[in-house]
Scaffold this motif. Structure first.
Motif, mmCIF file in Angstrom:
data_model
loop_
_atom_site.group_PDB
_atom_site.id
_atom_site.type_symbol
_atom_site.label_atom_id
_atom_site.label_comp_id
_atom_site.label_asym_id
_atom_site.label_seq_id
_atom_site.Cartn_x
_atom_site.Cartn_y
_atom_site.Cartn_z
ATOM 1 N N LYS A 179 0.933 -1.369 -0.045
ATOM 2 C CA LYS A 179 -0.177 -0.145 0.001
ATOM 3 C C LYS A 179 0.745 1.177 0.148
ATOM 4 O O LYS A 179 1.865 1.258 0.665
ATOM 5 C CB LYS A 179 -0.951 -0.140 1.150
ATOM 6 C CG LYS A 179 -1.958 -0.998 1.189
ATOM 7 C CD LYS A 179 -2.937 -0.854 2.269
ATOM 8 C CE LYS A 179 -4.077 -2.042 2.495
ATOM 9 N NZ LYS A 179 -4.661 -2.005 3.732
ATOM 10 N N GLY A 180 0.138 2.395 -0.762
ATOM 11 C CA GLY A 180 1.085 3.481 -0.610
ATOM 12 C C GLY A 180 0.273 4.644 -0.133
ATOM 13 O O GLY A 180 -0.814 4.371 0.410
ATOM 14 N N SER A 181 0.476 5.762 -0.647
ATOM 15 C CA SER A 181 -0.399 7.002 -0.106
ATOM 16 C C SER A 181 -1.772 7.136 -0.672
ATOM 17 O O SER A 181 -2.574 7.891 -0.144
ATOM 18 C CB SER A 181 0.482 8.429 -0.803
ATOM 19 O OG SER A 181 0.546 8.211 -2.389
ATOM 20 N N LEU A 182 -2.038 6.305 -1.676
ATOM 21 C CA LEU A 182 -3.580 6.440 -2.188
ATOM 22 C C LEU A 182 -4.441 5.575 -0.985
ATOM 23 O O LEU A 182 -5.701 5.719 -1.067
ATOM 24 C CB LEU A 182 -3.701 5.650 -3.525
ATOM 25 C CG LEU A 182 -2.946 6.474 -4.529
ATOM 26 C CD1 LEU A 182 -3.413 5.900 -5.964
ATOM 27 C CD2 LEU A 182 -3.258 7.924 -4.706
ATOM 28 N N ASP A 183 -3.853 4.649 -0.395
ATOM 29 C CA ASP A 183 -4.475 3.661 0.745
ATOM 30 C C ASP A 183 -4.208 4.199 1.928
ATOM 31 O O ASP A 183 -5.016 4.002 2.957
ATOM 32 C CB ASP A 183 -4.127 2.359 0.627
ATOM 33 C CG ASP A 183 -4.134 1.974 -1.182
ATOM 34 O OD1 ASP A 183 -5.396 2.012 -1.491
ATOM 35 O OD2 ASP A 183 -3.159 1.670 -1.671
ATOM 36 N N VAL A 184 -3.139 4.743 2.335
ATOM 37 C CA VAL A 184 -2.824 5.021 3.721
ATOM 38 C C VAL A 184 -2.392 6.611 3.571
ATOM 39 O O VAL A 184 -1.382 7.000 3.069
ATOM 40 C CB VAL A 184 -1.495 4.440 4.127
ATOM 41 C CG1 VAL A 184 -1.150 4.567 5.498
ATOM 42 C CG2 VAL A 184 -1.439 2.923 4.209
ATOM 43 N N HIS A 185 -3.154 7.128 4.510
ATOM 44 C CA HIS A 185 -3.330 8.866 4.602
ATOM 45 C C HIS A 185 -2.247 9.567 5.573
ATOM 46 O O HIS A 185 -1.782 10.563 5.521
ATOM 47 C CB HIS A 185 -4.610 9.212 4.451
ATOM 48 C CG HIS A 185 -5.569 8.688 3.541
ATOM 49 N ND1 HIS A 185 -6.847 8.525 3.672
ATOM 50 C CD2 HIS A 185 -5.439 8.361 2.039
ATOM 51 C CE1 HIS A 185 -7.468 8.129 2.666
ATOM 52 N NE2 HIS A 185 -6.458 7.931 1.790
ATOM 53 N N SER A 186 -2.208 8.722 6.792
ATOM 54 C CA SER A 186 -1.393 9.005 7.709
ATOM 55 C C SER A 186 -0.949 7.764 8.509
ATOM 56 O O SER A 186 -1.731 6.874 8.554
ATOM 57 C CB SER A 186 -2.093 10.341 8.700
ATOM 58 O OG SER A 186 -3.358 9.402 9.385
ATOM 59 N N ILE A 187 0.033 7.995 9.367
ATOM 60 C CA ILE A 187 0.366 7.048 10.494
ATOM 61 C C ILE A 187 0.668 7.456 11.689
ATOM 62 O O ILE A 187 1.304 8.600 11.872
ATOM 63 C CB ILE A 187 1.429 6.067 9.717
ATOM 64 C CG1 ILE A 187 2.815 6.757 9.660
ATOM 65 C CG2 ILE A 187 0.899 5.303 8.483
ATOM 66 C CD1 ILE A 187 3.913 5.987 9.300
ATOM 67 N N PRO A 188 0.628 6.746 12.780
ATOM 68 C CA PRO A 188 1.082 7.221 14.147
ATOM 69 C C PRO A 188 2.754 6.690 14.068
ATOM 70 O O PRO A 188 3.109 5.863 13.322
ATOM 71 C CB PRO A 188 0.492 6.297 15.027
ATOM 72 C CG PRO A 188 -0.089 4.901 14.283
ATOM 73 C CD PRO A 188 -0.373 5.494 12.927
ATOM 74 N N MET A 189 3.513 7.538 14.651
ATOM 75 C CA MET A 189 4.797 7.148 14.823
ATOM 76 C C MET A 189 5.530 7.346 16.271
ATOM 77 O O MET A 189 4.979 8.115 17.140
ATOM 78 C CB MET A 189 5.707 8.334 13.764
ATOM 79 C CG MET A 189 5.506 8.054 12.500
ATOM 80 S SD MET A 189 6.872 6.890 12.040
ATOM 81 C CE MET A 189 8.421 7.373 12.463
ATOM 82 N N ALA A 190 6.507 6.598 16.547
ATOM 83 C CA ALA A 190 7.306 6.711 17.618
ATOM 84 C C ALA A 190 8.922 6.580 17.242
ATOM 85 O O ALA A 190 9.008 5.884 16.528
ATOM 86 C CB ALA A 190 6.998 5.705 18.807
#
Length: 571
Positions: free
Chosen positions: A490-501
């Motif tokens: 998946k890329g930007s068309l499927d994933v719009h943001s992600i939580p990060m640490a």
């Protein structure tokens, strides 16, 4: 205002930088947007820390990164070294007045813009359209976005191929006479005199001065260098210049490497050259910064850090995106708005200025100036009772470290942003703080000190981000228990943001990294009859300087492990 100036030196450093500035550009575009998630539209970050306002000769206001990028001649692809805002072109060389013979001109065909860059240009040319044509355009845009993703996945050659950012004319510097040929520019000696040649060092220093002197109060320099080859010595000379001119300005140095730079040479001579390069490069670079952070795994795609990713190690476009995400996270404390007491309504907590971070990680009694970078993307959900496992998901992006070592004297700076709680809602800052406190209470190991910076704003995923997420990553970065039948990345068309640490830690777990460099320098460079002695001499090093570097590395090892034997074997 406490500004940060960014310097990027070398090929892979600029790949990372391209993704880094794409994240910032995406945040700028989403700020105040009523149609986007509130955590993104009201992120609570002061973008002026990284950006500068300006004006073109035509009076058009600009907002560009406070950045100096240094790279090979010809490394900008279709982009002009003047950027795209100011419509300037380098002057053509005029004929030499004293030459009476014929003059011939040779020009190469310009590198054409790819589909992504053409779409950016066309979008900027659009003025106003009717509602009907907007609807038609939206349908066409969806189709074009898929084509753009495919184009980038299969055709990125330069870091500018996927850059969506406008740069100031002072930002992009190409080294004269140094064309892109990594095979010939693969060791410290190759870049030894580049900084001093043809006033290039003065030109680079002048460009950096342009950005620093317009700052109200610069808090530090974020310096990223590809240290796998000759750019490390270019960076050393530049860092020495910075140390002389900006004595009180701290430098946070990231030394970065792509997986292909770890490929073992096929002959013994090349192996020795690579080992000596690693030792000399680290010893010299570390002497001109407050804190050095080695970044880059030999096999990122197969590492624990890529548990929910599908990274192709052969593509710098892929690998650099992961490291850029971590650097973005670590930069958040430098530009968080200073707000009042913690509550569920505020967007962030734990603001930390540049100098405080560096003092915390490098200023303890052991004087450890090497930090380890850990990250997890996407970060797991924060929820009881499994909160302890959140910390265990942080995986090292620094090579050659001991992953099982527990150091009771370690110091950590942890950044968590966009974390999801129960029900896949964004966790409040206070909930993140409570969860991490609980995690350390439950953990069998606790660092001597940990500073936590927390924010509700997740990492936005811009269109040119590569398709590296596995099928179990949802559109908000949540980990799906049932990802469905589609197993493709998946890329930007499927994933719009992600939580990060992401985390920086000062720990004795970095001892293998340091010990390897000390051992190789002594074995191949310092000891009597060392096999690499002549090579180092060709690189411009005398015996006294090599011994000084050996002692410097030995003191780093001794500071982390007082019981180790690091006595000199040069006799």
């Amino acid at each position: 205002m406490r500004e940060v100036v960014t310097v990027q030196v070398g090929g892979f450093a600029n790949f990372i930088g391209s993704h880094f500035w794409n994240f910032q550009d995406e945040l700028l575009g989403l700020a105040g947007d009523p149609d986007t998630e509130s955590a993104l539209s009201n992120h609570g970050l002061n973008m002026d820390v990284l950006y500068r306002t300006g004006e073109t000769p035509e009076g058009v206001l600009t907002y560009t990164p406070r950045l100096l990028s240094v790279n090979y001649r010809g490394s900008l692809g279709s982009m002009s070294s003047y950027g795209t805002l100011y419509n300037q072109n380098p002057e053509l060389l005029s004929p030499v007045a004293t030459w009476k013979g014929d003059i011939s001109t040779q020009r190469s065909q310009p590198y054409e813009r790819n589909l992504f860059l053409r779409s950016l240009y066309e979008e900027e040319q659009k003025q106003s359209v009717s509602i009907d044509s907007k609807r038609q355009a939206n349908s066409q845009d969806e189709t074009q976005d898929k084509d753009i993703v495919d184009c980038l996945e299969n055709g990125v050659q330069y870091w500018t191929d996927f850059s969506k950012v406008h740069y100031h004319p002072q930002s992009l510097y190409e080294l004269n006479g140094l064309w892109a040929d990594e095979e010939k520019f693969n060791n410290y000696g190759m870049g030894k005199d580049v900084f001093a040649e043809s006033f290039q060092g003065e030109e680079m220093a002048e460009r950096l001065r342009f950005f620093i002197e317009e700052c109200d109060h610069v808090q530090g320099i974020q310096y990223v260098v590809d240290d796998s080859g000759g750019f490390s010595s270019v960076a050393v000379d530049f860092l020495q210049n910075i140390a002389d001119e900006y004595t009180n300005t701290p430098v946070l140095l990231y030394t970065v490497r792509s997986p292909d730079s770890f490929m073992n040479p096929r002959n013994k001579k090349r192996n020795i050259s690579q080992d000596l390069h690693n030792s000399v490069s680290f010893a010299k670079l570390s002497s001109f910064c407050k804190l050095i952070v080695p970044v880059g795994l030999p096999f990122l795609g197969g590492s624990k850090a890529s548990m929910h990713l599908r990274v192709n190690d052969e593509k710098p476009y892929h690998c650099s995106a992961v490291y850029a995400a971590a650097l973005h996270s670590l930069s958040l404390p430098f530009r968080m708005d200073l707000l009042g007491p913690t509550s569920s309504s505020i967007s962030n907590s734990g603001a930390l200025d540049f100098n405080s971070l560096l003092q915390m990680l490098s200023g303890d009694a052991r004087q450890n100036m090497v930090a380890i970078l850990d990250a997890t993307l996407p970060a797991p959900t924060i929820e009881e009772p499994a909160v302890e496992s959140f910390l265990s998901k942080l995986q090292p992006l620094t090579p050659e470290i001991s992953e099982d070592m527990e150091d009771v004297h370690s110091v950590e700076s942890l950044v968590i942003h966009g974390a999801l709680g129960p029900g896949e809602r964004r966790a409040s800052v206070s909930k993140i703080q409570q969860a991490i406190d609980a995690a350390y209470e439950q953990s069998s190991f606790r660092p001597r000190f940990c500073h936590l910076s927390a924010a509700r704003c997740p990492l936005p995923i811009p269109l040119p981000f590569p398709s590296i997420f596995s099928a179990n990553v949802g559109n908000r970065g949540q980990l799906l228990s049932s990802p469905g039948s589609n197993s493709s990345s998946k890329g930007s068309l499927d994933v719009h943001s992600i939580p990060m640490a992401a985390r920086l830690r000062s720990s004795s777990a970095v001892l293998p990294f340091l010990s390897n460099r000390l051992e190789n320098l002594r074995k191949f460079g310092v000891q009597r009859g060392a096999l690499g002695g002549e090579l180092l001499k060709n690189w411009g090093f005398e015996k006294e300087e090599l011994e000084d570097m050996s002692e410097s590395l030995a003191s780093m090892v001794k500071a982390l492990d007082p019981y180790t034997d690091v006595s000199s074997d040069s006799d």
